[in-house]
Write a protein that holds these residues in place. Structure first.
Motif, PDB file in Angstrom:
ATOM      1  N   LEU A   1       0.803  -1.222   0.000  1.00 26.41           N
ATOM      2  CA  LEU A   1       0.000   0.000   0.000  1.00 26.41           C
ATOM      3  C   LEU A   1       0.836   1.273   0.000  1.00 26.41           C
TER       4      LEU A   1
ATOM      5  N   LEU B   1     -14.175   1.169  -0.733  1.00 28.03           N
ATOM      6  CA  LEU B   1     -13.830   1.828   0.540  1.00 28.03           C
ATOM      7  C   LEU B   1     -14.958   2.690   1.088  1.00 28.03           C
TER       8      LEU B   1
ATOM      9  N   TYR C   1      -8.152  -1.463   1.656  1.00 25.56           N
ATOM     10  CA  TYR C   1      -7.547  -0.507   0.728  1.00 25.56           C
ATOM     11  C   TYR C   1      -7.077  -1.169  -0.565  1.00 25.56           C
TER      12      TYR C   1
ATOM     13  N   PRO D   1      -9.999  -0.295  -3.440  1.00 24.54           N
ATOM     14  CA  PRO D   1     -10.420   1.069  -3.103  1.00 24.54           C
ATOM     15  C   PRO D   1     -11.808   1.432  -3.611  1.00 24.54           C
TER      16      PRO D   1
ATOM     17  N   ILE E   1      -4.714   6.915   0.757  1.00 24.53           N
ATOM     18  CA  ILE E   1      -5.343   7.034  -0.560  1.00 24.53           C
ATOM     19  C   ILE E   1      -5.770   8.481  -0.773  1.00 24.53           C
TER      20      ILE E   1
ATOM     21  N   THR F   1      -0.356  11.462   0.967  1.00 20.54           N
ATOM     22  CA  THR F   1      -0.437  10.054   1.340  1.00 20.54           C
ATOM     23  C   THR F   1       0.937   9.529   1.761  1.00 20.54           C
TER      24      THR F   1
END
Length: 482
Positions: A149, A355, A349, A352, A273, A285
């Protein structure tokens, strides 16, 4: 005399009238309490109750009705229920602050809750390598997904971001210098100050620049043979605006690389994100920070990331390895419940596109004002009936905030209920007492309701009131005692 009011003194009881402990324990109603709470707790509660009644009798204030069987059983039941109530309780957060530090910050999604239940009720491979059958590293449970990530080489987890910063400084900069801009020497909640934590970690702080402007040359001129790192710190809970200048991570990396000095960033909020795709303000991020050249990044698990309380350190594998070898790592490590909750949150995540639906924190942050307004207007008549003649209740537009130092100057359009005391002759003081009384009454409901008092009103922001909790909220209003 016709129309006269007759004042009858209550019948008082003497100390000798108070029943013995055994008699109270043998009452039919007490037998039910014994089954529920056990003899030890009930007997202790009976003794305390009778002692208080005896003191009242000796003072000549004990009403005879207070020691009849019904009153004794009722008092005993109430005492036991209050004493057995857990101190950590569910609440309604109507403050308008989504990530409210005092109310537990991020709410965990369903997947995390189920994983925690499993970890609570079953043995788990916390430090057991299923491939080799030998001892494992608990960080490995989430390290791979964190690296995927963030783009980092390695990761380690401690119990909060303050611990992450402290451990990083102690492991890499003890008895060495850490260069920080004066504009980033922040203090966050609980008197956590960067200069203080640096001193406790054994590092020497080198301040550069000014409060509002720091330039690359300020860092370059401060680098010496004793420098361990150039450190940037997220400005939690405040923002500097106007005539300002700060140095980007990429520039710091260029300055530090020839000297073998690490660049570290305390990012704080832990954004994984781009939030602007949901209309939220931009926030750097973790991946962007790593890509810009940061050697290590620390951030929280329970802020914008939306998971459990944790401090996460990601970055270069060699630096992470040095941190993990520090003796303090064991003292600051997390347990199985934190890791059980963190892994499924991180895995959300990886998809996404889901999410906004599955990550509770994000879902609350992106609720639209019209949606919240419709909810507030559904609740309005219920609260108006509950407070008829005592308070004026209206549904009004208001602003929420993200909270916990994340995007401190940005506000979210919201809607909620505004409760105002009726006008009185003596004005402000009476208004204040009436609002305090109402705020206290809401706090003492079975599931406490927490709002905020401002501008001579009690504001109940509906942003964090989940729709599946509406009915319970309405039912509770029937118990509102003023």
């Amino acid at each position: 005399m016709k129309g006269a009011i007759s004042l009858v003194s209550p019948i008082l009881a003497a100390a000798s009238d108070i029943p013995a402990v055994d008699r109270v324990l043998n009452l039919p109603q007490t037998q039910t309490l014994l089954t529920q709470y056990g003899r030890t707790q009930v007997t202790a509660a009976v003794r305390r109750l009778l002692d208080e009644l005896r003191s009242q009798a000796l003072a000549g204030t004990l009403a005879a009705s207070a020691i009849d069987d019904s009153s004794l059983s009722s008092s005993l039941e109430q005492r036991l229920a209050t004493a057995s109530r857990l101190q950590l309780r569910a609440m309604f957060n109507l403050t308008g602050t989504v990530l409210h530090t005092n109310l537990g910050r991020a709410l965990l999604p369903y997947e995390a809750v189920q994983a925690v239940i499993s970890a609570l009720t079953n043995p788990a491979n916390l430090e057991f390598d299923l491939e080799t059958g030998g001892r494992g590293d608990r960080d490995s449970l989430v390290e791979d997904v964190l690296c995927e990530l963030t783009g980092a080489e390695a990761a380690t987890i401690v119990n909060n971001n303050a611990a992450a910063v402290f451990l990083m400084l102690n492991a890499l900069a003890q008895r060495k210098e850490v260069i920080v801009s004066r504009g980033e020497l922040v203090e966050i909640g609980g008197a956590f100050r960067i200069p203080d934590i640096m001193q406790r970690a054994g590092a020497k702080l080198i301040e550069v620049g000014t409060t509002n402007r720091t330039h690359p040359a300020d860092y370059a001129n401060a680098i010496s043979a004793r420098s361990a790192m150039l450190m940037k710190v997220h400005c939690s809970n405040y923002a500097v605006s106007g005539f300002t200048s700060s140095v980007e991570v990429a520039t710091l990396a260029e300055l530090a690389r020839p000297h073998g000095v690490a660049v570290t960033v305390d990012l704080g909020s832990g954004t994984l994100i781009d939030l602007t795709q949901w209309g939220l303000p931009a926030e750097t991020t973790v991946r962007e920070t790593i890509r810009q050249g940061a050697d290590l990044v620390t951030f929280s698990g329970d802020k914008l990331l939306g998971g459990p309380q944790a401090g996460i350190i990601v970055g270069r594998a060699d630096l992470i390895q040095r941190i993990k070898k520090n003796p303090l790592k064991r003292a600051l490590r997390v347990g199985k419940l934190t890791l059980a909750a963190l892994e499924p949150v991180l895995r959300l995540y990886l998809a996404p596109e889901f999410l906004a639906e599955r990550l509770t924190t994000l879902r609350l942050l992106i609720r639209s004002q019209p949606q919240i307004q419709a909810q507030a207007e559904r609740l309005l008549p219920v609260l108006q009936v509950a407070l008829t003649g005592k308070y004026a209740v209206t549904a009004e537009a208001m602003f929420s905030q993200i909270g916990s130092g994340a995007l401190p100057v940005d506000q979210l359009p919201s809607y909620g209920l505004v409760l105002r005391a009726w006008s009185t002759a003596d004005g402000g003081k009476r208004h204040g007492r009436a609002l305090d009384k109402l705020e206290k009454a809401l706090r003492h409901l079975p599931r406490p309701v927490i709002g905020r008092i401002a501008s001579d009103a009690l504001w109940l922001d509906c942003r964090c009131l989940e729709e599946h909790d509406e009915n319970l909220f309405k039912v509770q209003l029937q118990d509102l005692s003023l």
